[in-house]
Design an enzyme around this catalytic site. Structure first.
Site, PDB file in Angstrom:
ATOM      1  N   ARG A  91     -13.658 -32.380  25.138  1.00  0.00           N
ATOM      2  CA  ARG A  91     -14.968 -31.928  24.487  1.00  0.00           C
ATOM      3  C   ARG A  91     -15.381 -31.880  23.265  1.00  0.00           C
ATOM      4  O   ARG A  91     -13.951 -31.402  22.599  1.00  0.00           O
ATOM      5  CB  ARG A  91     -15.228 -30.651  25.720  1.00  0.00           C
ATOM      6  CG  ARG A  91     -16.332 -29.524  25.450  1.00  0.00           C
ATOM      7  CD  ARG A  91     -16.701 -28.831  26.556  1.00  0.00           C
ATOM      8  NE  ARG A  91     -17.370 -27.795  26.497  1.00  0.00           N
ATOM      9  CZ  ARG A  91     -17.350 -26.663  25.610  1.00  0.00           C
ATOM     10  NH1 ARG A  91     -16.493 -25.640  25.438  1.00  0.00           N
ATOM     11  NH2 ARG A  91     -19.092 -25.559  25.350  1.00  0.00           N
ATOM     12  N   HIS A 135     -22.436 -25.899  18.853  1.00  0.00           N
ATOM     13  CA  HIS A 135     -21.314 -24.820  18.866  1.00  0.00           C
ATOM     14  C   HIS A 135     -21.479 -23.647  17.301  1.00  0.00           C
ATOM     15  O   HIS A 135     -20.243 -24.305  16.894  1.00  0.00           O
ATOM     16  CB  HIS A 135     -19.668 -25.612  19.133  1.00  0.00           C
ATOM     17  CG  HIS A 135     -18.956 -24.845  19.189  1.00  0.00           C
ATOM     18  ND1 HIS A 135     -18.174 -24.931  20.406  1.00  0.00           N
ATOM     19  CD2 HIS A 135     -18.697 -23.624  19.056  1.00  0.00           C
ATOM     20  CE1 HIS A 135     -17.208 -24.012  20.752  1.00  0.00           C
ATOM     21  NE2 HIS A 135     -17.696 -23.217  20.094  1.00  0.00           N
ATOM     22  N   GLU A 180     -21.628 -21.074  24.611  1.00  0.00           N
ATOM     23  CA  GLU A 180     -21.888 -19.641  23.972  1.00  0.00           C
ATOM     24  C   GLU A 180     -23.157 -18.912  23.317  1.00  0.00           C
ATOM     25  O   GLU A 180     -23.245 -18.740  22.194  1.00  0.00           O
ATOM     26  CB  GLU A 180     -20.867 -19.567  23.691  1.00  0.00           C
ATOM     27  CG  GLU A 180     -19.152 -19.916  24.756  1.00  0.00           C
ATOM     28  CD  GLU A 180     -18.175 -18.813  24.120  1.00  0.00           C
ATOM     29  OE1 GLU A 180     -17.625 -18.307  22.906  1.00  0.00           O
ATOM     30  OE2 GLU A 180     -17.301 -19.068  24.674  1.00  0.00           O
ATOM     31  N   ASN A 310     -17.101 -20.129  29.920  1.00  0.00           N
ATOM     32  CA  ASN A 310     -15.906 -20.092  29.245  1.00  0.00           C
ATOM     33  C   ASN A 310     -15.387 -18.760  29.778  1.00  0.00           C
ATOM     34  O   ASN A 310     -16.503 -18.020  29.475  1.00  0.00           O
ATOM     35  CB  ASN A 310     -16.429 -19.275  27.707  1.00  0.00           C
ATOM     36  CG  ASN A 310     -16.518 -21.378  27.454  1.00  0.00           C
ATOM     37  OD1 ASN A 310     -16.468 -22.641  27.663  1.00  0.00           O
ATOM     38  ND2 ASN A 310     -17.214 -21.713  26.487  1.00  0.00           N
ATOM     39  N   TYR A 312     -12.151 -16.271  29.199  1.00  0.00           N
ATOM     40  CA  TYR A 312     -10.757 -14.937  28.422  1.00  0.00           C
ATOM     41  C   TYR A 312     -10.195 -14.256  29.345  1.00  0.00           C
ATOM     42  O   TYR A 312      -9.235 -14.170  29.361  1.00  0.00           O
ATOM     43  CB  TYR A 312     -10.814 -15.507  27.153  1.00  0.00           C
ATOM     44  CG  TYR A 312     -11.760 -16.808  26.434  1.00  0.00           C
ATOM     45  CD1 TYR A 312     -10.236 -17.451  26.247  1.00  0.00           C
ATOM     46  CD2 TYR A 312     -12.788 -16.860  25.980  1.00  0.00           C
ATOM     47  CE1 TYR A 312     -10.469 -19.064  25.362  1.00  0.00           C
ATOM     48  CE2 TYR A 312     -12.687 -18.293  25.642  1.00  0.00           C
ATOM     49  CZ  TYR A 312     -11.695 -19.336  24.913  1.00  0.00           C
ATOM     50  OH  TYR A 312     -11.992 -19.832  24.195  1.00  0.00           O
ATOM     51  N   GLU A 390     -13.831 -23.859  28.383  1.00  0.00           N
ATOM     52  CA  GLU A 390     -13.087 -23.058  27.546  1.00  0.00           C
ATOM     53  C   GLU A 390     -12.308 -22.253  28.658  1.00  0.00           C
ATOM     54  O   GLU A 390     -13.081 -21.407  29.695  1.00  0.00           O
ATOM     55  CB  GLU A 390     -13.698 -22.557  26.984  1.00  0.00           C
ATOM     56  CG  GLU A 390     -14.003 -22.980  25.738  1.00  0.00           C
ATOM     57  CD  GLU A 390     -14.571 -22.811  24.596  1.00  0.00           C
ATOM     58  OE1 GLU A 390     -13.696 -21.470  24.183  1.00  0.00           O
ATOM     59  OE2 GLU A 390     -15.981 -22.758  24.164  1.00  0.00           O
TER      60      GLU A 390
END
Length: 493
Positions: A91, A135, A180, A310, A312, A390
């Site tokens: 990606r 991005h 994002e 995504n 985290y 991600e």
């Protein structure tokens, strides 16, 4: 929204091996400004991140992406490295100002040629190319006339999407419009910790709508330009929000952050409308009736084939108005230090660091957040396929005297999160792939080169690449389609 939980990244009770479905996509991700370098070559002009990183005090240590990982000149070697690691997909993002330097007019063919060559190299190595159109690197020329705060930028984005689709659309099967957009809007125009560095709550909300509109317009363009089998998507950094307690104030704090963190995108993109509570929370900042014009919501809610997620770390919040220590509430939200909040209309909400292990970013390690987040999307939008686009962790990696980079903490992080994904699939959720962030160490935005997320270590002085222990571990998982040595607690909800 559930009360806070934490988990160990590794458990002594290792008992399981988990097989993923046939065809599950294993990949890694990067972004153009973070790795390409060649900032002024072949017609490329400054993006907002070039301007931001060259502004003193904006980026740690004065770092810039001028050279980064020099991927522009080394992409063939990097693709060979991906092949050696057995990646099935890669990606990457396209640099808008490399393709269309002013954000208007015809494409620079030298810029498109780079992405043509990259795509061909990936295909020659048996790696599926996955393209992200945006991005965060808006051409500076567009920011100079308002950037994402003006509607015209959404129109320009649609034109840009057509240029890229025309160049590589016949060879790229997966397309993401925006990566994002929450960060683009709220960190770029709200807290100012990202480019363009503005601190204007109203502008952040205007940017949200125009990013949503740009996504919808680009989906329309891609649908008309791409083969019927191509898959379209958007990637959202959805927040798994948990109230500190079950008090009414903390529950309302979680509701507010869910509105401005998640539903500001999920509502219009997947449901065709902005949530009423978001509009009420922010009515004192922006006139939504004049901002959202007739036809906008139909444009924004064009059907997509996949949702990229995504993730985290979870987000832990409380009602700052109820705190005894006054109006200056803590904001450990993981999104950089600023006197200005990236949460317009919810500036009183306090953010807390969840308990337990943390990464080098001071982000809590908790795979249950990913499990809960995927289930939330599946529950609210049944039948929508997802990919985790991600996921990863930064640690203080270094080269050992033996010349290796050993990162067991990252392996533990990845194992627990992959186990959580497997559990959602076992529950019947349609999750089709996983992209590790990141393929290699890179320019980590306002943190410069101080944070290393890569599976491959980059010595930025020499540009030497050294696959870390986690890269070899991940290669084995991808090759076998099996996650070995899983603790019973990993991914449990």
């Amino acid at each position: 929204m559930t009360a806070v939980r934490s988990e160990s990244a590794e458990s002594a009770n290792v008992s399981a091996s988990l097989r993923f479905p046939p065809g599950f996509v294993w990949g890694a991700a990067t972004a153009a400004y973070q790795i390409e370098g060649a900032a002024a070559e072949d017609g490329r002009t400054p993006s907002i991140w070039d301007t931001f990183s060259h502004t003193p005090g904006r980026v740690h240590n004065g770092d810039t992406g001028d050279i980064a990982a020099d991927h522009y000149h080394r992409f063939r070697d990097d693709v060979a490295l991906m092949s050696d690691l057995g990646l099935g997909a890669y990606r990457f993002s396209v640099s808008w100002s490399r393709v269309q330097p002013t954000g208007r007019g015809p494409a620079v063919q030298r810029g498109l040629d780079f992405y043509r060559s990259l795509t061909d190299e990936l295909l020659d190595r048996g790696i599926t190319p996955v393209a992200t159109l945006y991005h965060w690197d808006l051409p500076q020329d567009l920011e100079d006339v308002g950037g994402w705060t003006v509607r015209d930028t959404a129109e320009r984005f649609a034109d840009y999407a057509a240029l890229v689709a025309g160049a590589i659309g016949d060879r790229v099967p997966y397309w993401t419009t925006l990566n994002e957009p929450w960060c683009s809007a709220f960190l770029g125009y709200g807290s100012g910790v990202h480019a363009p560095g503005r601190t204007e709550p109203e502008s952040a909300l205007r940017a949200v709508h125009h990013l949503n509109l740009a996504h919808g317009k680009a989906i329309g363009v891609l649908r008309s330009a791409l083969p019927a089998a191509a898959q379209t998507s958007i990637t959202l950094n959805l927040h798994q929000i948990r109230p500190l307690t079950t008090s009414p104030g903390d529950l309302d704090a979680a509701r507010r952050i869910d509105a401005v963190g998640n539903r500001v995108f999920l509502g219009p993109i997947l449901g065709g409308d902005y949530p009423a509570d978001l509009l009420a929370d922010t009515a004192h900042l922006v006139d939504w009736e004049s901002l959202v014009r007739e036809g906008d919501l139909a444009e924004i809610s064009r059907p997509i084939d996949l949702l990229g997620i995504n993730y985290y770390t979870p987000t832990l919040v409380s009602d700052g108005k109820q705190r005894a220590d006054g109006p200056d509430v803590p904001r450990n939200d993981g999104h950089g230090a600023s006197d200005h909040s990236p949460w317009p209309g919810s500036e009183h909400v306090a953010f807390h660091l969840p308990p337990g292990e943390t990464t080098a970013m001071s982000w809590a390690v908790d795979a249950t957040g990913l499990y809960d987040l995927i289930h939330r999307v599946a529950r609210e939008h049944p039948g929508l396929p997802m990919m985790v686009t991600e996921n990863g962790a930064a640690y203080d990696d270094y080269i050992s005297p033996e010349g290796t980079v050993n990162d067991p903490e990252r392996i533990a992080y990845l194992r627990s999160h992959l186990a959580a994904i497997h559990r959602t699939i076992a529950d019947g959720v349609d999750v089709r792939g996983y992209f590790l962030w990141s393929l290699m160490d890179n320019f980590e935005w306002a943190y410069g080169y101080s944070k290393r997320f890569g599976a491959v270590y980059v010595d930025f002085g020499t540009q030497r690449r050294i696959p870390k222990q986690s890269a070899h571990w991940y290669a084995a998982v991808a090759r076998e389609n099996v996650l070995q040595g899983v603790a019973e607690e990993d991914g449990a909800s």
